[in-house]
Enzyme design. Structure first.
Site, PDB file in Angstrom:
ATOM      1  N   HIS A  54      31.963  21.855  65.739  1.00 66.39           N
ATOM      2  CA  HIS A  54      33.281  22.409  65.407  1.00 66.39           C
ATOM      3  C   HIS A  54      33.428  23.832  65.958  1.00 66.39           C
ATOM      4  CE1 HIS A  54      34.117  18.871  63.202  1.00 66.39           C
ATOM      5  NE2 HIS A  54      33.354  19.136  62.154  1.00 66.39           N
ATOM      6  N   LEU A  58      54.238  30.233  75.619  1.00 66.94           N
ATOM      7  CA  LEU A  58      53.738  28.957  75.090  1.00 66.94           C
ATOM      8  C   LEU A  58      53.873  28.883  73.570  1.00 66.94           C
ATOM      9  CD1 LEU A  58      51.972  26.303  75.610  1.00 66.94           C
ATOM     10  CD2 LEU A  58      50.026  27.727  74.963  1.00 66.94           C
ATOM     11  N   ASP A 117      38.960  15.273  69.725  1.00 67.10           N
ATOM     12  CA  ASP A 117      37.952  14.472  69.004  1.00 67.10           C
ATOM     13  C   ASP A 117      36.586  14.537  69.688  1.00 67.10           C
ATOM     14  OD1 ASP A 117      37.025  12.850  66.999  1.00 67.10           O
ATOM     15  OD2 ASP A 117      37.918  11.001  67.779  1.00 67.10           O
TER      16      ASP A 117
HETATM   17  C1  IPE Z   1      41.466  12.442  64.540  1.00 70.53           C
HETATM   18  O1  IPE Z   1      40.092  12.418  64.643  1.00 70.53           O
HETATM   19  C2  IPE Z   1      41.912  13.660  63.815  1.00 70.53           C
HETATM   20  C3  IPE Z   1      41.677  14.919  64.519  1.00 70.53           C
HETATM   21  C4  IPE Z   1      41.207  15.067  65.738  1.00 70.53           C
HETATM   22  C5  IPE Z   1      42.034  16.080  63.772  1.00 70.53           C
HETATM   23  P1  IPE Z   1      39.186  11.582  63.627  1.00 70.53           P
HETATM   24  O2  IPE Z   1      37.798  11.722  64.105  1.00 70.53           O
HETATM   25  O3  IPE Z   1      39.479  11.992  62.241  1.00 70.53           O
HETATM   26  O4  IPE Z   1      39.756  10.120  63.858  1.00 70.53           O
HETATM   27  P2  IPE Z   1      39.155   8.693  63.501  1.00 70.53           P
HETATM   28  O5  IPE Z   1      38.707   8.730  62.085  1.00 70.53           O
HETATM   29  O6  IPE Z   1      37.997   8.466  64.425  1.00 70.53           O
HETATM   30  O7  IPE Z   1      40.264   7.745  63.772  1.00 70.53           O
HETATM   31  C1  IPE Z   2      37.130  16.224  65.821  1.00 69.27           C
HETATM   32  O1  IPE Z   2      35.785  15.951  65.916  1.00 69.27           O
HETATM   33  C2  IPE Z   2      37.425  17.334  64.848  1.00 69.27           C
HETATM   34  C3  IPE Z   2      38.054  16.887  63.586  1.00 69.27           C
HETATM   35  C4  IPE Z   2      38.445  15.689  63.304  1.00 69.27           C
HETATM   36  C5  IPE Z   2      38.262  17.894  62.584  1.00 69.27           C
HETATM   37  P1  IPE Z   2      35.049  14.994  64.879  1.00 69.27           P
HETATM   38  O2  IPE Z   2      34.534  15.837  63.761  1.00 69.27           O
HETATM   39  O3  IPE Z   2      35.899  13.864  64.487  1.00 69.27           O
HETATM   40  O4  IPE Z   2      33.819  14.490  65.773  1.00 69.27           O
HETATM   41  P2  IPE Z   2      33.244  13.006  65.873  1.00 69.27           P
HETATM   42  O5  IPE Z   2      34.391  12.104  66.139  1.00 69.27           O
HETATM   43  O6  IPE Z   2      32.583  12.732  64.561  1.00 69.27           O
HETATM   44  O7  IPE Z   2      32.287  13.074  67.021  1.00 69.27           O
HETATM   45 MG    MG Z   3      36.257  12.032  65.274  1.00 76.89          MG
END
Ligand code: IPE
Ligand code: IPE
Ligand code: MG
Length: 247
Positions: free
Chosen positions: A38, A132, A21
């Site tokens: 990303h 792995l 995240d």
């Molecule tokens: C969790 O991250 C899902 C992934 C890392 C794929 P999110 O950014 O979607 O989670 P929330 O919405 O903050 O809980």
């Molecule tokens: C995690 O990073 C990747 C996915 C959930 C696909 P985020 O896109 O949730 O990044 P933040 O949480 O908005 O910083």
């Molecule tokens: Mg996120």
């Protein structure tokens, strides 16, 4: 001494699961669009996978896209889907070189034909690799998975293939997308969020949880090592007393 040097080789977690995240915030901090975050997140995946191969971790499960992430703006969803399926396609050669087997868990029926074909091809081409196991959770959520398992079990009960009295924990586990995969020993979430966000809720019952403020694109081998060193200091009691464990 680096964290990498502090790792005890005899207590490497067999299965590490990561909620990757913070890509969006990482990009925002640099005045860039979320897409940029990303792209850099994919580079971190590569680094962490190599580190896990070197450490002898058996399973690495990465939460790449949740069921709830389908609710993001269409442009971001489309970008992520393309990015992931292309990254996996490109990764096949390297996976084979490192003896990595790719597995995907999640609701594949929601993916485009192209993405699904890429992923199936990657799984097929790496299926003989016995190093792995890299498990990508894509279009995955724990509640979706549990509902899906309940449906399959109910169908079997209805057809007489199974008697309800036979339903136990192993049977439920064997109907989840992670059937055959041991439960995670260590679950890491980056970006300073302290929640599970619908990830492996059944499987994480006795996993050690580790949270870090580091945003996913900055998570590297040393950060991973720090999490493992922390894990190695913990006593996993599984409901027993400390005295029972140290016997
Ligand atoms: C969790 O991250 C899902 C992934 C890392 C794929 P999110 O950014 O979607 O989670 P929330 O919405 O903050 O809980
Ligand atoms: C995690 O990073 C990747 C996915 C959930 C696909 P985020 O896109 O949730 O990044 P933040 O949480 O908005 O910083
Ligand atoms: Mg996120």
């Amino acid at each position: 001494m680096t964290y990498r040097e502090q790792i005890r080789k005899d207590r490497i977690p067999r299965h590490i699961a990561i909620i990757m995240d913070g890509n969006g915030r990482w990009a925002k901090a640099r005045g860039k669009e979320r897409f940029f975050g990303h792209q850099n997140g994919v580079l971190a995946v590569d680094k962490i996978t190599v580190a896990c191969v070197e450490l002898g971790v058996e399973y690495l499960t990465l939460y790449a896209f949740s069921t709830e992430n389908w609710n993001r703006p269409t442009a971001e969803v489309d970008f992520l889907m393309d990015l992931m399926s292309e990254a996996i396609k490109k990764y096949i050669e390297k996976a084979c070189k490192n003896n990595v087997r790719l597995l995907v868990i999640g609701d594949m029926s929601r993916l485009t034909d192209k993405s699904r074909n890429n992923l199936n091809e990657a799984m097929r081409l790496t299926e003989k690799n016995d190093g792995l196991k890299l498990v990508i959770a894509l279009s995955y959520s724990s509640r979706w998975e549990i509902v899906d398992a309940v449906k399959k079990i109910a169908e079997k009960a209805k057809s007489g293939e199974l008697d309800p009295s036979q339903i136990d924990e192993d049977l439920v586990s064997n109907h989840l997308t992670t059937a055959g995969i041991p439960d995670p020993d260590l679950m890491i979430r980056t970006s300073g969020e302290y929640r599970i966000s619908n990830f492996l809720m059944w499987q994480l019952s006795y996993s050690e949880l580790y949270f870090t403020e580091t945003l996913w694109p900055d998570f590297d081998e040393e950060e991973l090592s720090k999490a493992i060193v922390d894990y190695q200091k913990r006593e996993r009691r599984f409901g027993k007393t400390s005295e029972q464990i140290s016997k």
